[in-house]
Design a protein around this motif. Structure first.
Motif, mmCIF file in Angstrom:
data_model
loop_
_atom_site.group_PDB
_atom_site.id
_atom_site.type_symbol
_atom_site.label_atom_id
_atom_site.label_comp_id
_atom_site.label_asym_id
_atom_site.label_seq_id
_atom_site.Cartn_x
_atom_site.Cartn_y
_atom_site.Cartn_z
ATOM 1 N N GLU A 470 -7.475 3.431 -32.112
ATOM 2 C CA GLU A 470 -6.701 4.126 -33.143
ATOM 3 C C GLU A 470 -6.171 5.448 -32.605
ATOM 4 O O GLU A 470 -6.928 6.275 -32.088
ATOM 5 N N ARG A 471 -4.863 5.646 -32.726
ATOM 6 C CA ARG A 471 -4.225 6.897 -32.314
ATOM 7 C C ARG A 471 -3.893 7.733 -33.530
ATOM 8 O O ARG A 471 -3.901 7.245 -34.670
ATOM 9 N N GLU A 472 -3.563 9.009 -33.270
ATOM 10 C CA GLU A 472 -3.083 9.873 -34.332
ATOM 11 C C GLU A 472 -1.804 9.295 -34.930
ATOM 12 O O GLU A 472 -1.023 8.636 -34.235
ATOM 13 N N ALA A 473 -1.580 9.547 -36.220
ATOM 14 C CA ALA A 473 -0.419 8.965 -36.912
ATOM 15 C C ALA A 473 0.898 9.376 -36.264
ATOM 16 O O ALA A 473 1.866 8.614 -36.269
ATOM 17 N N GLU A 475 1.451 9.805 -33.144
ATOM 18 C CA GLU A 475 1.582 9.228 -31.816
ATOM 19 C C GLU A 475 1.686 7.714 -31.934
ATOM 20 O O GLU A 475 0.692 6.994 -31.859
ATOM 21 N N ASP A 476 2.894 7.240 -32.121
ATOM 22 C CA ASP A 476 3.112 5.811 -32.309
ATOM 23 C C ASP A 476 2.853 5.056 -31.016
ATOM 24 O O ASP A 476 3.270 5.478 -29.932
ATOM 25 N N TRP A 477 2.185 3.909 -31.108
ATOM 26 C CA TRP A 477 1.931 3.087 -29.934
ATOM 27 C C TRP A 477 3.235 2.609 -29.297
ATOM 28 O O TRP A 477 3.294 2.353 -28.093
ATOM 29 N N LYS A 503 -2.669 2.921 -35.885
ATOM 30 C CA LYS A 503 -2.545 4.367 -36.091
ATOM 31 C C LYS A 503 -3.449 4.785 -37.239
ATOM 32 O O LYS A 503 -3.803 3.977 -38.105
ATOM 33 N N ASP A 506 -3.382 3.727 -41.264
ATOM 34 C CA ASP A 506 -2.814 2.395 -41.457
ATOM 35 C C ASP A 506 -3.467 1.656 -42.619
ATOM 36 O O ASP A 506 -2.908 0.696 -43.141
#
Length: 521
Positions: A470-473, A475-477, A503, A506
């Protein structure tokens, strides 16, 4: 062929018809319409028709709010107008039932006290005559005003119909000597200042059906307007009906005091403390326990056989004074953790791991532990190798662990070695990884050491079903396709393992809420 209903209606209505069809509606329909408005706005609609001029005073819910610019020149006049209007709304009910009364006042100053007391008296009278089920009162004092006290009418604490009571006062008040709320199930007290040790217990004894209690305490040392100092040393909370309890200290209290919680039916307990405190828990049927903040001791009287979830973010080593004090603290920490050996889901911060490092006995076996979440708290003066030792013992003591969650993984998470991967076999033995089914990283940053850890898990997790990152919102994959490709290229020991890239937030599916948080659709 007969005309459609629409055409028939058009034939009956002559041009220029100005009949007040809205006023012709029955009261129940009009009240349903007005219930969509706040009480003040519903009252404003009275100018539309004499037929329903006073209908708003029969609304099932009363919502009274005073919020103006703190610098408004005529704020005082507006407040007293608000009180007059509020008293009228509450007093002119003619015993019509009220489901909920909600009063919210901002920018409160001492000169408003007497006028506001009259509104409280009106609300207390309505409780007995209008079968009120919910009462919410919130008072926020002006930032330039010092705290002062307001007497609460005894009638607010002697209602046969009240089911939910919420008091959020930045002014001081005291629990009356007599409390009788036989049907109250939900009690929420915010900004509460204890003035004696018996006040909370008086409340609980007068609420025989109480199920939920939230208590946000301001301070245990109280000075009244007469400058009489009172100190509370013990907070005793005992209720056979209580199922959920939240205790939170909003202000740091340096004095030591003891919190005693006793309830046979208590299922959920949250303690968020500041200062040096001792907590004693006598709740054999507890299923969920959260302990946060600074504590000297958390003592569990009976074995928690039914415990499902525990979150421990407590600092047991807060302000240690000497070696003898350290010895006692770590013994308390070990004994507390041992009382959680039946838990199924456990969240631990490194604050408790530091205390466990100094304890001599081996950790108990967590035979039911399926899910473990680790929250790092990086500390420069505490060696990472010590944390590694406790983690290794913890993993070894969790034979049925299936879900492992890292809230964050920094470079030397498992030790001081510059080569992050050199300590994997010691920190995460293959026998341990072989049982894991789910691994999560909830704050993935795309650092090299994180990739190495992921590769290690995927390469050796023979039972692994899911790897969730899970990344910060913000920072989109999609913005880092090379990270995705690298992760997906890692060799997997388990062909059934699913790699999930998501993210934060989600889990929020409401479109309007996602838009408010600037999240992608």
């Amino acid at each position: 062929m007969a005309d459609p209903p629409e055409k028939k209606m058009l034939k009956r209505i002559p041009d220029g018809d100005n009949i007040d069809r809205l006023s012709a509606l029955p009261n129940c329909v009009l009240l349903r319409i007005l219930s969509r408005f706040r009480t003040k706005d519903a009252a404003a609609t009275s100018v539309l028709s004499t037929r329903w001029r006073d209908l708003f005073v029969s609304l099932p819910d009363v919502n009274l709010s005073f919020r103006v610019d703190s610098d408004a020149s005529d704020r005082d006049r507006m407040f007293f107008d608000f009180i007059d209007f509020a008293n009228r709304v509450v007093r002119q009910r003619n015993k019509a039932s009220i489901g909920k009364i909600e009063v919210s006042v901002m920018h409160f100053v001492k000169s408003y006290r007497l006028a506001f007391e009259s509104l409280l008296v009106s609300a207390a009278a309505a409780l007995s005559s209008c079968n009120v089920q919910q009462l919410l009162i919130s008072v926020r004092i002006d930032k330039t005003t010092e705290r002062f006290s307001i007497p609460i009418p005894p009638g607010i604490f002697s209602s046969k119909t009240l089911v939910s009571l919420t008091l959020s006062f930045e002014v001081d008040w005291n629990v009356p000597d007599f409390v009788w709320l036989p049907n109250l199930k939900y009690l929420y007290l915010f900004e509460f200042r204890l003035v004696d040790e018996d006040s909370i217990q008086r409340l609980l004894q007068g609420c025989p059906l109480l199920e939920q209690l939230m208590l946000f305490v301001q301070s245990f040392s109280y000075e009244s307007e007469s400058e009489e100092g009172i100190e509370v040393e013990v907070l005793h909370i005992s209720s056979p009906s209580l199922k959920s309890l939240v205790l939170c200290w909003n202000a740091k209290v340096e004095l030591e005091f003891t919190v005693v919680v006793q309830s046979e039916n208590l299922e959920s307990l949250v303690c968020s403390l500041k200062g040096q405190h001792k907590v004693t828990i006598d709740a054999p049927n507890l299923k969920s326990l959260t302990v946060e903040g600074d504590v000297l001791e958390v003592h569990i009287n009976q074995s928690l056989v039914s415990i499902d979830k525990a979150v421990v973010r407590a600092e047991f080593l807060h302000n240690v004074t000497n070696d003898s004090d350290l010895f006692l603290r770590v013994q308390h920490a070990f004994k507390f953790i041992s009382g959680l050996q039946n838990v199924k889901s456990l969240t631990l911060s490194e604050n408790i791991l530091k205390a466990l490092y100094f304890s001599q006995p081996a950790l108990p076996t967590f035979r039911n532990l399926i899910k473990l979440e680790l929250i790092p708290v990086y500390c420069y003066y505490f060696p990472r190798s010590c944390i590694l030792q406790v983690l290794s013992n913890l993993f070894e003591s969790s034979p049925k662990l299936e879900v492992l969650i890292f809230s964050e993984v920094f470079k030397n998470y498992f030790g001081e070695d510059e080569e992050f991967g050199s300590v994997f076999l010691q920190a995460l033995p293959l026998t341990f990884i072989g049982h894991l089914k789910v691994i999560e990283m909830t704050n993935f940053r795309g650092e090299e050491h994180e990739f190495k850890l992921i590769e290690y898990f995927l390469k050796n997790g023979k039972s692994l079903k899911k790897m969730a990152l899970e990344r910060e919102a913000r920072e989109d994959w999609k913005c880092v396709p090379e990270d995705c490709e690298r992760i997906l290229s890692f060799k997997k020991c388990s062909d059934d393992c699913q790699i999930v890239l998501k993210k934060k937030w989600d889990h929020i599916t409401c479109p309007k809420f996602r838009q408010l948080l600037n999240l992608s659709p």
